[in-house]
Scaffold this motif. Structure first.
Motif, PDB file in Angstrom:
ATOM      1  N   LYS A 133     -29.242 -26.810  45.297  1.00  0.00           N
ATOM      2  CA  LYS A 133     -30.544 -26.485  45.919  1.00  0.00           C
ATOM      3  C   LYS A 133     -30.340 -25.739  47.231  1.00  0.00           C
ATOM      4  N   ALA A 134     -29.439 -26.276  48.053  1.00  0.00           N
ATOM      5  CA  ALA A 134     -29.212 -25.659  49.367  1.00  0.00           C
ATOM      6  C   ALA A 134     -28.661 -24.250  49.202  1.00  0.00           C
ATOM      7  N   ALA A 177     -28.071 -21.271  51.669  1.00  0.00           N
ATOM      8  CA  ALA A 177     -26.980 -21.835  52.470  1.00  0.00           C
ATOM      9  C   ALA A 177     -25.645 -21.234  52.046  1.00  0.00           C
ATOM     10  N   LYS A 178     -24.903 -20.742  52.999  1.00  0.00           N
ATOM     11  CA  LYS A 178     -23.515 -20.296  52.797  1.00  0.00           C
ATOM     12  C   LYS A 178     -22.886 -20.148  54.177  1.00  0.00           C
ATOM     13  N   PHE A 179     -21.562 -20.086  54.230  1.00  0.00           N
ATOM     14  CA  PHE A 179     -20.862 -20.016  55.513  1.00  0.00           C
ATOM     15  C   PHE A 179     -21.422 -21.049  56.499  1.00  0.00           C
ATOM     16  N   ASP A 180     -21.633 -22.280  56.021  1.00  0.00           N
ATOM     17  CA  ASP A 180     -22.219 -23.316  56.865  1.00  0.00           C
ATOM     18  C   ASP A 180     -21.347 -23.674  58.064  1.00  0.00           C
ATOM     19  N   SER A 181     -20.046 -23.375  57.966  1.00  0.00           N
ATOM     20  CA  SER A 181     -19.184 -23.701  59.098  1.00  0.00           C
ATOM     21  C   SER A 181     -19.225 -22.612  60.167  1.00  0.00           C
ATOM     22  N   TRP A 182     -19.935 -21.529  59.885  1.00  0.00           N
ATOM     23  CA  TRP A 182     -20.103 -20.474  60.887  1.00  0.00           C
ATOM     24  C   TRP A 182     -21.460 -20.711  61.540  1.00  0.00           C
ATOM     25  N   SER A 183     -21.467 -21.037  62.833  1.00  0.00           N
ATOM     26  CA  SER A 183     -22.717 -21.490  63.461  1.00  0.00           C
ATOM     27  C   SER A 183     -23.866 -20.499  63.265  1.00  0.00           C
ATOM     28  N   GLU A 184     -23.556 -19.201  63.229  1.00  0.00           N
ATOM     29  CA  GLU A 184     -24.649 -18.230  63.079  1.00  0.00           C
ATOM     30  C   GLU A 184     -25.271 -18.257  61.684  1.00  0.00           C
ATOM     31  N   HIS A 185     -24.592 -18.919  60.735  1.00  0.00           N
ATOM     32  CA  HIS A 185     -25.140 -18.986  59.380  1.00  0.00           C
ATOM     33  C   HIS A 185     -25.533 -20.393  58.966  1.00  0.00           C
ATOM     34  N   PHE A 186     -25.447 -21.326  59.915  1.00  0.00           N
ATOM     35  CA  PHE A 186     -25.788 -22.703  59.579  1.00  0.00           C
ATOM     36  C   PHE A 186     -27.292 -22.924  59.764  1.00  0.00           C
ATOM     37  N   HIS A 187     -27.958 -23.295  58.683  1.00  0.00           N
ATOM     38  CA  HIS A 187     -29.401 -23.536  58.750  1.00  0.00           C
ATOM     39  C   HIS A 187     -29.683 -24.974  58.335  1.00  0.00           C
ATOM     40  N   HIS A 230     -19.300 -30.135  69.560  1.00  0.00           N
ATOM     41  CA  HIS A 230     -19.706 -29.503  68.299  1.00  0.00           C
ATOM     42  C   HIS A 230     -21.142 -29.866  67.955  1.00  0.00           C
ATOM     43  N   ASP A 231     -21.739 -29.058  67.126  1.00  0.00           N
ATOM     44  CA  ASP A 231     -23.088 -29.302  66.622  1.00  0.00           C
ATOM     45  C   ASP A 231     -23.077 -30.602  65.808  1.00  0.00           C
ATOM     46  N   ALA A 232     -23.772 -31.610  66.297  1.00  0.00           N
ATOM     47  CA  ALA A 232     -23.748 -32.924  65.636  1.00  0.00           C
ATOM     48  C   ALA A 232     -24.392 -32.869  64.252  1.00  0.00           C
ATOM     49  N   ARG A 233     -25.285 -31.904  64.032  1.00  0.00           N
ATOM     50  CA  ARG A 233     -25.941 -31.799  62.718  1.00  0.00           C
ATOM     51  C   ARG A 233     -24.911 -31.450  61.644  1.00  0.00           C
ATOM     52  N   VAL A 234     -23.937 -30.606  62.030  1.00  0.00           N
ATOM     53  CA  VAL A 234     -22.866 -30.250  61.097  1.00  0.00           C
ATOM     54  C   VAL A 234     -22.013 -31.481  60.799  1.00  0.00           C
ATOM     55  N   SER A 235     -21.718 -32.260  61.846  1.00  0.00           N
ATOM     56  CA  SER A 235     -20.883 -33.456  61.648  1.00  0.00           C
ATOM     57  C   SER A 235     -21.556 -34.449  60.710  1.00  0.00           C
ATOM     58  N   VAL A 236     -22.870 -34.569  60.822  1.00  0.00           N
ATOM     59  CA  VAL A 236     -23.588 -35.502  59.964  1.00  0.00           C
ATOM     60  C   VAL A 236     -23.565 -35.010  58.506  1.00  0.00           C
TER      61      VAL A 236
END
Lengths: 231, 617
Positions: free
Chosen positions: B517-518, B523-533, B493-499
């Motif tokens: 702020k985010a 920021a939305k749908f952060d658990s969907w990799s295509e929308h994680f910024h 998994h994307d470690a940035r999401v885990s952090v």
């Protein structure tokens, strides 16, 4: 025994896909506690089939479906149970028991009729609409360039037009009736034809605003149109 | 009532997500009920419709003639754009009522990365995001689900929070609301919050003030309302046989993630894996009887027409009467051609006989979760399985014809060294070799799926500093370099999401500003990799002058006041601290279901008991 039914796909479920529609009917048959027949093999599936897939967004007053049952039951009983099990948006219009060898609906149905309705925009007259349609009628070929996920495909819509489109205007309501061939190699969507009429023949309309209904599926043979229940 | 223009629906992906009318959905005219409750799920329809918790609450609330419960989901980004453009507010799927017109709006907190969706949904629904901005006549915004065990990062957004199992408490809330309403909403919103806070299991974040030390840790948390409890303990249903289960779940037209009947066998799991938050939150184990389960399954099949039943629980194979249940379900539903599936299997409770009886495993291969690569580390996390258990189970599977297995692991666990990473590669390789030994040929497929450990509140590892992003990524790449065999597929998994999960899982109230702020920055749908910024989040932390490492990567002192201590799953801090010490020592803690009570505190504090049918005939 094999049953042929004429059923609907109504307004409430206009936007479900053909696969959704199929799955919904399969679950209804199970809820109806009919003794549906299943295929053999590792992953048995219920034996039922349709004439032609219906596009997302299109309603229908005339879908046809064949359902095979493992045991003989009275048609009235089957239909009563099915009617209770169908969810909102699916109604049984007609049904009959099929006797002898029955060709698959998919193999015999070769023509679909559609009605597209939308509201007349300001400053547009019936004559403007008719003019576009006449222009289209006079053409020998009418190429529609279709964007698909696999790329661009060119279709001659004329090859699929079984009869010239018929226009009805009632107040500000416009209704356009289409007759389109379903060929073994494929068919065209009514929206494809509408897009072509708008873009190439200046039909004054907005494609996405049109509500489309499939009004019939037929077996066209030497100029005669028969429904799958009249065979 | 919102009318959705077909022109809009024909432009968006999967429009059937938005059009409702599904079988068994309940439509009540709002003028005929006293209370309206929106069950809002902060993700798309297909995900939200698969959530068992809402199926349960929907059924309980709609059984009441005075209440209407309706579903609300996050529209996918294309639909959101259309809605914002056409000024269509977020609406419910039953009566197409705008969210702001409901009396109560509930959200479930299933995972940290859905939090921005909650803000987005409130905004789309025209409800002020902050509790302090909500006025008379606007809905109360409520949260439930596992995320409430550290709801502090969301404290500013929720009027109140439901801690624990909702079956009983949800009705008490509705009753309290009705009373307040019938009394002419006397005392305003505050009066209702005071009333509802007297229900056991309700936490009202605004009734508590937090003060901080100069080093950023918490100095104290004190209630500003004399009647607010010092600690809110979770509510549980002591006997699952005493409550109703949804027997007419909604049947969606369009395909959802778990498109099948979900039959909940039991709640809780006391295996005691030390990383597992669910194991703490849902204690104690309480089983339903086989009779009840068969009866429910029959009713659900009749009401839905589904042809698959999934036996869902934290660890379904631990159900004490599983073979009997499967036999009876199979017999009961044979004529309906319904198959029974088990979503997860533990290595030590795995039996080939069982796997062959259920269909799911045959279709999709077998999944095992050794979690760690070496016995030493498996002892640290109290996994309680050995390499021999795995080899036996996988060997039995290979002998019975399976050709693919999936192995789940975690990296970043406490005390982990590179040797433990190497152990993952070795174990996978041993499984490949085992296949050739047993079958005398190649052709096995071993999938190694590795997630990064996120320490969670109310677990033995709640004091542990999560590995840094760089360290997690280094370990991921190191493991990549060790896996050379082509029969092994390696996913991580994307470690940035885990952090980020790590930040919010153990965050405090100051993170509310970061969320805002985010979200404002998109920021939305952060658990969907295509929308994680990730950049949006980095910027939000900088703007708020908050160091994410303080929350994610810092080891906490055992004496530190933890932000989430005031909402409790009724497992004591003392027990968790003991488990942390045992972890470091590699000592085993046994399952209280089969062995002695470990005095975690849940049965004592909630006056509850384990319900297990293994001794009954």
């Amino acid at each position: 025994m094999k049953i042929r039914m004429k059923i609907t796909k109504e307004e409430e479920i206009r936007f479900i896909s053909h696969l959704d529609y199929t799955r919904t009917i399969e679950r209804a048959v199970r809820r109806a506690k009919l003794s549906a027949a299943y295929s053999e093999g590792f992953n048995p599936h219920m034996k039922f089939s349709f004439a032609s897939a219906l596009a997302v967004g299109v309603t229908s007053s005339a879908e046809y479906m064949d359902l095979e049952l493992a045991t003989d039951t009275e048609l009235a009983t089957i239909m009563r149970q099915l009617r209770q099990a169908f969810p909102v948006g699916i109604t049984v219009k007609d049904s009959q028991v099929m006797i002898g060898t029955v060709k698959a609906l998919m193999a015999v149905v070769n023509l679909a009729t559609y009605e597209m309705t939308w509201l007349m925009s300001d400053g547009i007259s019936e004559a403007d609409l008719q003019q576009s349609l006449d222009l289209f009628d006079q053409e020998a070929i009418a190429i529609y360039v279709k964007q698909t996920p696999k790329g661009v495909r060119e279709i001659d819509i004329k090859e699929f037009v079984a009869a010239p489109p018929v226009l009805h205007v009632e107040g500000d309501k416009i209704c356009l009736q289409l007759q389109l061939h379903i060929k073994p190699t494929g068919s065209v969507k009514p929206t494809d034809m509408l897009e072509l009429l708008i873009h190439k023949y200046q039909l004054p309309a907005f494609a996405r605003a049109a509500l489309i209904e499939r009004t019939g599926l037929f077996i066209s043979n030497k100029g005669r149109l028969l429904t799958p229940l009249e065979l | 009532m919102i009318h959705l223009d077909p022109a809009i629906l024909s432009r968006v992906m999967k429009p059937a997500r938005y059009t409702g009318h599904e079988l068994n959905s309940v439509m009540k005219p709002h003028e005929t009920v006293a209370v309206t409750f929106a069950l809002a799920f902060p993700d798309v329809y297909e995900v939200g419709m698969s959530y068992l918790g809402y199926k349960i609450l929907y059924s309980i609330l709609n059984k009441r003639t005075d209440t209407a419960a309706e579903r609300v989901f996050a529209p996918w980004v294309d639909m959101e754009q259309e809605m914002r453009q056409a000024k269509i507010p977020l609406f419910s799927h039953e009566t197409f009522t705008p969210l702001a017109e409901f009396d109560l709006v509930g959200f479930t907190l299933q995972y940290e990365m859905s939090y921005t969706n909650i803000l987005n949904m409130l905004d789309l629904g025209g409800i002020p995001l902050l509790t302090k901005d909500r006025k008379q006549g606007q809905p109360f915004v409520v949260a439930g689900g596992p995320g409430v065990y550290n709801v502090e990062p969301l404290a500013d957004f929720f009027d109140f929070v439901i801690v624990g199992e909702g079956e009983e408490i949800i009705e008490e809330i509705v009753d309290t609301y009705k009373c307040w309403r019938e009394a002419g909403e006397q005392g305003g919103r505050k009066e209702f919050l005071l009333a509802v806070s007297k229900i056991s299991g309700i936490y009202v974040p605004s009734f508590y003030d937090v003060t901080y030390e100069t080093n950023g840790t918490i100095h104290s948390v004190s209630s500003n309302e004399p009647t607010a409890p010092a600690i809110v303990h979770k509510r549980i249903v002591k006997d699952l046989e005493s409550i109703s289960y949804p027997v007419k779940p909604i049947v969606p037209y369009t395909e959802i993630v778990h498109d099948r009947i979900m039959l909940e066998l039991f709640r809780g799991c006391t295996r005691g894996c030390r990383f597992c938050q669910a194991g703490i939150l849902y204690r104690p184990v309480r089983e339903r009887t086989v009779d009840t389960l068969v009866k429910i399954a029959r009713q659900q099949v009749d009401a839905t027409g589904y042809n698959e039943i999934s036996l869902t629980s934290l660890s379904s194979a631990d159900y004490s009467k599983l073979p009997e249940l499967i036999d009876r379900l199979t017999a009961e539903l044979k004529d309906d051609r319904v198959s029974v599936s088990l979503p997860s299997l533990r290595i030590d409770s795995f039996s080939i006989e069982l796997a062959q009886k259920v269909q799911q495993v045959r279709k999709s291969g077998l999944t095992f979760a050794p979690e760690a690569g070496t016995q030493r580390l498996r002892d640290v996390i109290n996994k309680g399985v050995t390499e021999e258990n795995l080899i036996e189970a996988v060997g039995a599977a290979f002998r019975s014809g399976w050709t693919s297995v999936k192995l789940y692991f975690m990296i970043g666990l406490p005390t982990e060294t590179d040797e433990d990473i190497e152990g993952i590669a070795d174990l996978a390789q041993r499984v490949v070799k085992l296949f050739s030994e047993i079958r005398g040929r190649r052709g096995v497929k071993v999938t190694v799926s590795v997630s990064s450990f996120v320490p969670k509140a109310h677990t033995a590892f709640q004091w542990f500093g999560q590995d840094s992003l760089e360290e997690l990524e280094r370990k991921q790449h190191y493991l990549r370099s060790l896996i050379k065999d082509k029969s092994i597929a390696y996913h991580y998994h994307d470690a940035r999401v885990s952090v980020l999960e790590g930040v919010f899982a153990r965050g405090d109230r100051r993170l509310g500003e970061v969320l805002l702020k985010a979200w404002r920055a998109g920021a939305k749908f952060d658990s969907w990799s295509e929308h994680f910024h990730y950049e949006i989040w980095q910027q939000a932390f900088i703007d708020c002058k908050i160091d994410p490492a303080f929350y994610a990567h810092r080891d906490r002192d055992l004496m530190e006041v933890l932000p989430w201590e005031y909402v409790s799953p009724a497992v004591t801090k003392k027990y968790l601290a003991k488990e942390y010490r045992e972890a470091v020592a590699g000592a085993f803690t046994s399952d209280c279901r089969t062995d002695v009570c470990g005095v975690c505190g849940v049965c004592q504090q909630l006056n509850a008991a384990v319900i297990d049918w293994s001794d009954s005939l």
